[in-house]
Design a protein around this motif. Structure first.
Motif, mmCIF file in Angstrom:
data_model
loop_
_atom_site.group_PDB
_atom_site.id
_atom_site.type_symbol
_atom_site.label_atom_id
_atom_site.label_comp_id
_atom_site.label_asym_id
_atom_site.label_seq_id
_atom_site.Cartn_x
_atom_site.Cartn_y
_atom_site.Cartn_z
ATOM 1 N N GLU A 192 7.847 1.910 5.178
ATOM 2 C CA GLU A 192 8.961 1.212 4.523
ATOM 3 C C GLU A 192 8.718 1.108 3.016
ATOM 4 O O GLU A 192 9.611 1.371 2.205
ATOM 5 C CB GLU A 192 9.138 -0.176 5.130
ATOM 6 N N GLY A 193 7.501 0.698 2.645
ATOM 7 C CA GLY A 193 7.186 0.590 1.221
ATOM 8 C C GLY A 193 7.227 1.933 0.530
ATOM 9 O O GLY A 193 7.733 2.062 -0.588
ATOM 10 N N HIS A 194 6.702 2.949 1.194
ATOM 11 C CA HIS A 194 6.685 4.295 0.629
ATOM 12 C C HIS A 194 8.111 4.808 0.429
ATOM 13 O O HIS A 194 8.453 5.352 -0.635
ATOM 14 C CB HIS A 194 5.904 5.216 1.571
ATOM 15 N N ALA A 195 8.949 4.635 1.444
ATOM 16 C CA ALA A 195 10.326 5.136 1.363
ATOM 17 C C ALA A 195 11.125 4.413 0.295
ATOM 18 O O ALA A 195 11.952 5.020 -0.393
ATOM 19 C CB ALA A 195 11.011 4.986 2.726
ATOM 20 N N PHE A 249 0.841 -1.210 0.000
ATOM 21 C CA PHE A 249 0.000 0.000 0.000
ATOM 22 C C PHE A 249 0.872 1.255 0.000
ATOM 23 O O PHE A 249 0.642 2.188 -0.778
ATOM 24 C CB PHE A 249 -0.917 -0.013 1.218
ATOM 25 N N GLY A 250 1.884 1.309 0.885
ATOM 26 C CA GLY A 250 2.763 2.479 0.955
ATOM 27 C C GLY A 250 3.498 2.712 -0.347
ATOM 28 O O GLY A 250 3.636 3.847 -0.811
ATOM 29 N N ALA A 251 3.962 1.616 -0.976
ATOM 30 C CA ALA A 251 4.661 1.744 -2.259
ATOM 31 C C ALA A 251 3.729 2.306 -3.318
ATOM 32 O O ALA A 251 4.120 3.155 -4.134
ATOM 33 C CB ALA A 251 5.204 0.382 -2.687
ATOM 34 N N GLY A 252 2.467 1.853 -3.327
ATOM 35 C CA GLY A 252 1.499 2.348 -4.302
ATOM 36 C C GLY A 252 1.234 3.833 -4.133
ATOM 37 O O GLY A 252 1.126 4.574 -5.121
ATOM 38 N N GLU A 253 1.099 4.285 -2.889
ATOM 39 C CA GLU A 253 0.883 5.711 -2.657
ATOM 40 C C GLU A 253 2.072 6.529 -3.165
ATOM 41 O O GLU A 253 1.902 7.597 -3.749
ATOM 42 C CB GLU A 253 0.668 5.966 -1.163
ATOM 43 N N ALA A 254 3.294 6.023 -2.952
ATOM 44 C CA ALA A 254 4.484 6.738 -3.418
ATOM 45 C C ALA A 254 4.518 6.805 -4.944
ATOM 46 O O ALA A 254 4.877 7.833 -5.525
ATOM 47 C CB ALA A 254 5.750 6.053 -2.898
ATOM 48 N N ARG A 255 4.145 5.722 -5.615
ATOM 49 C CA ARG A 255 4.153 5.729 -7.090
ATOM 50 C C ARG A 255 3.172 6.746 -7.651
ATOM 51 O O ARG A 255 3.389 7.285 -8.740
ATOM 52 C CB ARG A 255 3.814 4.329 -7.605
ATOM 53 N N HIS A 256 2.087 7.000 -6.917
ATOM 54 C CA HIS A 256 1.113 7.984 -7.373
ATOM 55 C C HIS A 256 1.435 9.386 -6.866
ATOM 56 O O HIS A 256 0.642 10.311 -7.031
ATOM 57 C CB HIS A 256 -0.296 7.589 -6.902
ATOM 58 N N GLY A 257 2.591 9.534 -6.244
ATOM 59 C CA GLY A 257 2.997 10.852 -5.763
ATOM 60 C C GLY A 257 2.253 11.328 -4.543
ATOM 61 O O GLY A 257 2.187 12.536 -4.279
ATOM 62 N N ARG A 258 1.675 10.393 -3.766
ATOM 63 C CA ARG A 258 0.899 10.773 -2.586
ATOM 64 C C ARG A 258 1.668 10.450 -1.307
ATOM 65 O O ARG A 258 2.530 9.570 -1.294
ATOM 66 C CB ARG A 258 -0.449 10.059 -2.581
#
Length: 417
Positions: free
Chosen positions: A154-157, A94-103
């Motif tokens: 962690e996923g977002h970073a 989930f965190g990685a997905g938010e980062a890919r969408h710039g959120r």
């Protein structure tokens, strides 16, 4: 107290909650998820970014998944490492997905806070056996929120870090192309395309700054630098650390650059059209050499435009030396100390518009001393001091002498003499 996703400990709050409490709370999941989603919607609208239907549905599923996982932990007494690993993986995704969408992760945090507040309110209204366990349930909610927040972060970073690295590489490539010679630039491809990939707006004009440590022009590590403006292309890993500054004449641009350097210095080349960035770099190199040799004082941002006379006079020291030998020949027979005094007096007089009193102020000596030396200079130079063209040439070589030292003594003659 630290809780691990991998194992339960005797102090694990989930191990202290009666497992049957999870089954009693499970019917609350849909309404808790709905209230959490409403909280996220309100937050998004407050920031003028309404949730898209697809995003709202995805968030609902994520919140419901988290709530069910929490109750699974309650019913299992906290001893479910496989479920814990799966939950961590889900929230990393989930965190990685938010980062890919710039959120950011603000939606997740809002949802968790809202769900926790609603759950606490519902528990306060529940029957006595449920209320008896509110303290340990509150502790478990806190631990659980921390676990899934950490996994999502962690996923977002990871994704954001990879994106930052990629953007940094694209910007470094763009900087190299902008500073390359025309032929190499044409081979490298379209500058506008590279700029789009690097998220860099193409300016009409740029200036190139060479970065260095201290006032002697020596380069070094720049880890102490504060963040330069985001639209400045920076190449700190180059042999010559440098930066391409867009719109260098813009309001506050120089002050912003100086604040960002903090303890380091820069030599800023002239403002040029974007396609002439290599010219600005070459001019900055010329000025950096004068800083390195002490001809021009360093410190802060040293601008090319402020030192044009020094750059001109230092361009061909041999030529300047020959001109100095010719024009200052009347001073050659004097002893060195006297020659220096007379040269300084003549330059001060010329720079003061032939005013002896002002020349005396420049030299911090008595006007009578200046007049005495001027009478000697008139004897040495004669009518040359009355000719504007001669005075111009004298001032030129005397300024060069002040910048570069007694050039007429140190430069080799063209014939080797």
């Amino acid at each position: 107290m630290t809780y691990s996703l991998r194992e339960s400990r005797p102090t694990d709050p989930f191990a202290r909650i009666p497992p049957e409490l999870g089954a009693r709370l499970r019917p609350l999941v849909p309404s808790l998820a709905e209230e959490a989603l409403e909280g996220i919607r309100r937050r998004a609208e407050l920031h003028a970014a309404p949730l898209e239907p697809a995003d709202a549905e995805g968030l609902r599923r994520t919140v419901e998944s988290g709530l069910r996982a929490f109750l699974d932990r309650v019913e299992g007494g906290g001893r479910s490492p496989g479920h814990v690993d799966a939950l961590a993986a889900e929230f990393r995704t989930f965190g990685a997905g938010e980062a890919r969408h710039g959120r950011t992760l603000e939606c997740l945090h809002t949802g968790m806070r809202t769900a926790a507040a609603v759950a606490w309110r519902r528990l306060a209204d529940a029957d006595a056996p449920t209320r008896d366990h509110m303290a340990v349930l509150g502790e478990a909610i806190f631990v659980f929120q921390e676990e899934i927040s950490t996994a999502a972060a962690e996923g977002h970073a990871r994704v954001r870090g990879a994106g930052v690295d990629a953007l940094r590489r694209r910007r470094a490539r763009l900087l190299e192309v902008l500073l390359a010679e025309t032929g190499a630039r044409q081979e490298a491809g379209s500058v506008p395309a590279l700029a789009r990939a690097a998220r860099w707006r193409l300016p009409e004009r740029v200036a190139v700054a060479l970065l260095y440590r201290g006032t002697d022009g020596a380069t070094g590590a720049f880890s102490h630098l504060t963040a330069l403006p985001t639209d400045v292309l920076v190449g700190l890993d180059r042999v010559e650390p440098c930066a391409v500054v867009p719109d260098p004449g813009g309001p506050g641009r120089l002050r912003s650059l100086e604040r960002s350097l903090r303890g380091s210095c820069a030599v800023l080349g002239p403002s040029v059209p974007l396609d002439r960035a290599p010219v600005s770099l070459a001019r900055a190199r010329d000025l950096a050499e004068l800083v390195r040799t002490g001809v021009v004082p360093g410190g802060g941002v040293v601008r090319w435009d402020d030192h044009l006379p020094a750059l001109l006079l230092s361009r061909d020291p041999g030529l300047v030396a020959e001109m100095a030998r010719s024009r200052l020949a009347p001073l050659a027979p004097l002893r060195p100390p006297q020659r220096e005094r007379m040269a300084d007096t003549l330059l001060a007089w010329l720079e003061s518009g032939l005013n002896a009193n002002e020349a005396a102020e420049r030299l911090s000596i008595h006007p009578q001393t200046v007049r005495y030396r001027l009478r000697q200079l008139e004897e040495l130079f004669g009518d040359r001091l009355r000719e504007p063209g001669e005075r111009f040439e004298l001032e030129l070589v005397l300024r060069a002498r002040r910048l570069l030292g007694p050039v007429e003594e140190g430069a080799a003659r063209p014939d080797g003499g």
